[in-house]
Design an enzyme around this catalytic site. Structure first.
Site, PDB file in Angstrom:
ATOM      1  CD  GLU A 262      -3.418  -0.566   2.048  1.00  0.00           C
ATOM      2  OE1 GLU A 262      -4.342  -0.649   1.735  1.00  0.00           O
ATOM      3  OE2 GLU A 262      -3.172  -0.186   3.273  1.00  0.00           O
ATOM      4  CG  HIS A 283       9.937 -29.434   1.439  1.00  0.00           C
ATOM      5  ND1 HIS A 283      10.443 -29.947   0.903  1.00  0.00           N
ATOM      6  CD2 HIS A 283      10.673 -28.919   1.964  1.00  0.00           C
ATOM      7  CE1 HIS A 283      11.761 -30.855   1.885  1.00  0.00           C
ATOM      8  NE2 HIS A 283      11.529 -29.904   2.445  1.00  0.00           N
ATOM      9  CE  LYS A 372     -12.852   0.498   1.402  1.00  0.00           C
ATOM     10  NZ  LYS A 372     -12.114   1.662   2.282  1.00  0.00           N
TER      11      LYS A 372
END
Length: 378
Positions: A262, A283, A372
């Protein structure tokens, strides 16, 4: 003091200018926070934590992003040292996850800490309505209000107004500190205190690192880290892999991804933050790390650990460096509150300086609003 394995050349003049800019910024309140702790507020936080511990088996922490990642990182890393269990909600829009959180609380005695500056962010708002309903059903409206702790804006907003009208205990999300930099405020301190984290030691660790900042020579590992990240970015290393060898530190990696993502990811700038936990991910992603594209560098948070794990750390550093990966090592002094307080401030400072070096504002997040906006349309 944090130890690092790098010492890049630093433009001390530019570094000094950046620190001055950060300190003067309207959102730079975190910069001097460790040495300007509001002792009255800290006392209120401890009193509220003691009250929650005396009356609840579970504390439901409702928040998203900076409202929960920082304190969850420390609680998960150190383990709960309190009989109160922390349950997290409001960090997604998955109904399944919300139902699981409600079921986890079940018939237990519980309290709620809702953390939202505005109170209108959809994810925590929905979760808060559900848990508020559950509180009222269990205790009645008046007693339910006494079990709600709202960490929100000091003067305005939906959650602030509701908290005032219904008499919730209130704590402040500071105007001059953004969510991802807020872990050392009431946003993070209250949940951590409830979980038994020694918040005094956490703040002491941060304060000690702040005091170590030499404004003349810039001989500070956080400044060095910011400059070496910028140098690597200029050389087209566009992905940073945060690596640790402690599974309990997974959420600290998640906080780092938010902090750097951010803060730097603007104007088509920045380094993509991602993370691994070794030796588990050796792994799965180990092959790519050893032999994949060489556009990445690795930042190992080298926590003090046991002898066998130390050998794995050494082996990974040697193998990945031989495979052509720039490997940075950051070693905190201890795996406890003081060590994490130091580490929190280290990364906050390094991130802010690094973003400034990339020419972006470390303290806003305009791109977050895009989803949003589209969601509101739908």
């Amino acid at each position: 003091m944090i130890k690092v394995n790098f010492a890049p050349e630093i433009d001390t003049k530019r570094a000094g200018e950046i620190l001055t800019e950060i300190e003067a910024d309207l959102m730079g309140g975190w910069f001097d926070l460790p040495r300007k702790v509001d002792m009255a507020e800290l006392s209120r936080i401890k009193e509220a934590a003691a009250k929650i511990q005396s009356e609840a088996e579970i504390l439901v922490c409702i928040g998203i992003g900076g409202s929960y990642l920082g304190h969850r990182a420390i609680i998960e890393a150190l383990g709960s040292r309190s009989p109160v269990k922390i349950v997290y909600a409001g960090n997604s829009l998955s109904r399944r996850e919300l139902n699981r959180a409600l079921e986890e609380v079940g018939d237990a005695d519980f309290s709620v800490n809702v953390i939202s500056k505005s109170g209108t962010t959809l994810e925590p708002a929905i979760a808060f309505e559900e848990f508020k309903k559950k509180l009222i059903e269990k205790y009645g409206e008046e007693a339910a209000a006494e079990r709600i702790y709202a960490t929100t804006d000091a003067e305005k907003g939906t959650l602030h107004d509701e908290a005032v009208s219904r008499g919730y205990t209130r704590f402040v999300v500071p105007d001059n500190i953004g969510g991802r930099y807020s872990v050392l405020t009431a946003v993070g301190l209250l949940p951590m205190a409830v979980a038994g984290v020694n918040i005094d030691k956490l703040l002491e660790g941060a304060a000690e690192f702040r005091e170590s900042l030499d404004s003349e020579t810039m001989a500070n590992p956080a400044i060095q880290y910011a400059f070496i990240r910028n140098l690597l970015g200029q050389k087209n290393y566009d992905t940073e892999v945060f690596a640790s060898f402690e599974p309990s530190a997974m959420y600290f990696n998640e906080w780092l991804k938010q902090l750097f993502g951010e803060s730097e990811g603007k104007g088509k700038q920045g380094i993509l933050p991602t993370s691994v936990i070794y030796s588990t991910d050796l792994h799965s992603l180990g092959q790519f790390m050893q032999d994949g594209r060489r556009n990445l560098f690795e930042t190992i948070i080298d926590y003090p650990t046991d002898e066998l794990n130390m050998k794995v750390v050494t082996a990974v550093k040697l193998a990945h460096a031989a495979g052509g990966i720039p490997v940075l090592s950051i070693r905190p002094e201890s795996y406890d509150e003081r060590g994490f307080g130091e580490l929190i401030y280290f990364f906050e400072l390094a991130c802010a300086v690094s973003a400034k070096l990339f020419g972006v504002n470390p303290f806003d997040q305009p791109g977050v609003e895009a989803y949003k906006t589209e969601l509101k349309k739908l």
